[in-house]
Design a protein around this motif. Structure first.
Motif, PDB file in Angstrom:
ATOM      1  N   ASN A  24       0.838  -1.194   0.000  1.00  0.00           N
ATOM      2  CA  ASN A  24       0.000   0.000   0.000  1.00  0.00           C
ATOM      3  C   ASN A  24       0.878   1.251   0.000  1.00  0.00           C
ATOM      4  O   ASN A  24       1.678   1.462   0.901  1.00  0.00           O
ATOM      5  CB  ASN A  24      -0.917  -0.004   1.228  1.00  0.00           C
ATOM      6  CG  ASN A  24      -1.906   1.126   1.210  1.00  0.00           C
ATOM      7  OD1 ASN A  24      -2.099   1.784   0.207  1.00  0.00           O
ATOM      8  ND2 ASN A  24      -2.553   1.353   2.332  1.00  0.00           N
ATOM      9  N   ASP A  25       0.695   2.073  -1.015  1.00  0.00           N
ATOM     10  CA  ASP A  25       1.431   3.335  -1.112  1.00  0.00           C
ATOM     11  C   ASP A  25       0.607   4.506  -0.587  1.00  0.00           C
ATOM     12  O   ASP A  25       0.917   5.652  -0.834  1.00  0.00           O
ATOM     13  CB  ASP A  25       1.848   3.592  -2.555  1.00  0.00           C
ATOM     14  CG  ASP A  25       0.660   3.729  -3.500  1.00  0.00           C
ATOM     15  OD1 ASP A  25      -0.505   3.638  -3.045  1.00  0.00           O
ATOM     16  OD2 ASP A  25       0.899   3.924  -4.708  1.00  0.00           O
ATOM     17  N   SER A  27      -2.762   4.528  -1.260  1.00  0.00           N
ATOM     18  CA  SER A  27      -3.941   4.539  -2.121  1.00  0.00           C
ATOM     19  C   SER A  27      -5.140   3.834  -1.503  1.00  0.00           C
ATOM     20  O   SER A  27      -6.256   4.018  -1.946  1.00  0.00           O
ATOM     21  CB  SER A  27      -3.623   3.872  -3.462  1.00  0.00           C
ATOM     22  OG  SER A  27      -2.579   4.543  -4.110  1.00  0.00           O
ATOM     23  N   TYR A  28      -4.894   2.990  -0.503  1.00  0.00           N
ATOM     24  CA  TYR A  28      -5.956   2.201   0.126  1.00  0.00           C
ATOM     25  C   TYR A  28      -6.096   2.610   1.588  1.00  0.00           C
ATOM     26  O   TYR A  28      -5.394   2.102   2.451  1.00  0.00           O
ATOM     27  CB  TYR A  28      -5.634   0.701   0.013  1.00  0.00           C
ATOM     28  CG  TYR A  28      -5.665   0.237  -1.413  1.00  0.00           C
ATOM     29  CD1 TYR A  28      -6.831  -0.258  -1.971  1.00  0.00           C
ATOM     30  CD2 TYR A  28      -4.540   0.348  -2.212  1.00  0.00           C
ATOM     31  CE1 TYR A  28      -6.877  -0.649  -3.292  1.00  0.00           C
ATOM     32  CE2 TYR A  28      -4.568  -0.044  -3.541  1.00  0.00           C
ATOM     33  CZ  TYR A  28      -5.744  -0.538  -4.066  1.00  0.00           C
ATOM     34  OH  TYR A  28      -5.780  -0.914  -5.374  1.00  0.00           O
ATOM     35  N   ASP A  33      -0.502   2.019   5.824  1.00  0.00           N
ATOM     36  CA  ASP A  33       0.551   2.346   4.857  1.00  0.00           C
ATOM     37  C   ASP A  33       1.598   1.243   4.883  1.00  0.00           C
ATOM     38  O   ASP A  33       1.946   0.721   5.945  1.00  0.00           O
ATOM     39  CB  ASP A  33       1.217   3.680   5.204  1.00  0.00           C
ATOM     40  CG  ASP A  33       0.339   4.868   4.831  1.00  0.00           C
ATOM     41  OD1 ASP A  33      -0.699   4.671   4.165  1.00  0.00           O
ATOM     42  OD2 ASP A  33       0.712   5.994   5.209  1.00  0.00           O
TER      43      ASP A  33
END
Length: 81
Positions: A24-25, A27-28, A33
């Protein structure tokens, strides 16, 4: 400098697998993170092909077996044989 768009190697509906772990960058928001989203070798299907506007490189939205849709670069995936 304007970069010419690169033609995508893969197509909508094509089955692929990951070549790396995908994290996860940010975006979710429902995942922490840097949480592992999709592990190495996970299979999925390309559900959309787009272009990254800054670099003119193909971006593939892939629905993985976990019902998670993740954007991937060509270097992160390979076609299923």
């Amino acid at each position: 400098m304007i970069l010419e768009p690169r033609n995508p190697k893969y197509q909508w509906g094509q089955k692929v697998k990951t070549l790396i772990d995908l994290y996860n960058d940010g975006s979710y928001p429902d995942f922490p993170d840097e949480a592992l989203l999709v592990g190495l070798g996970t299979t999925g299907e390309i559900v959309q092909v787009g272009t990254h506007t800054d670099t003119n490189t193909p971006i593939y939205l892939i629905e993985f077996t976990e019902r998670l849709v993740v954007g991937c670069l060509e270097e992160e995936i390979s076609p299923l044989e």
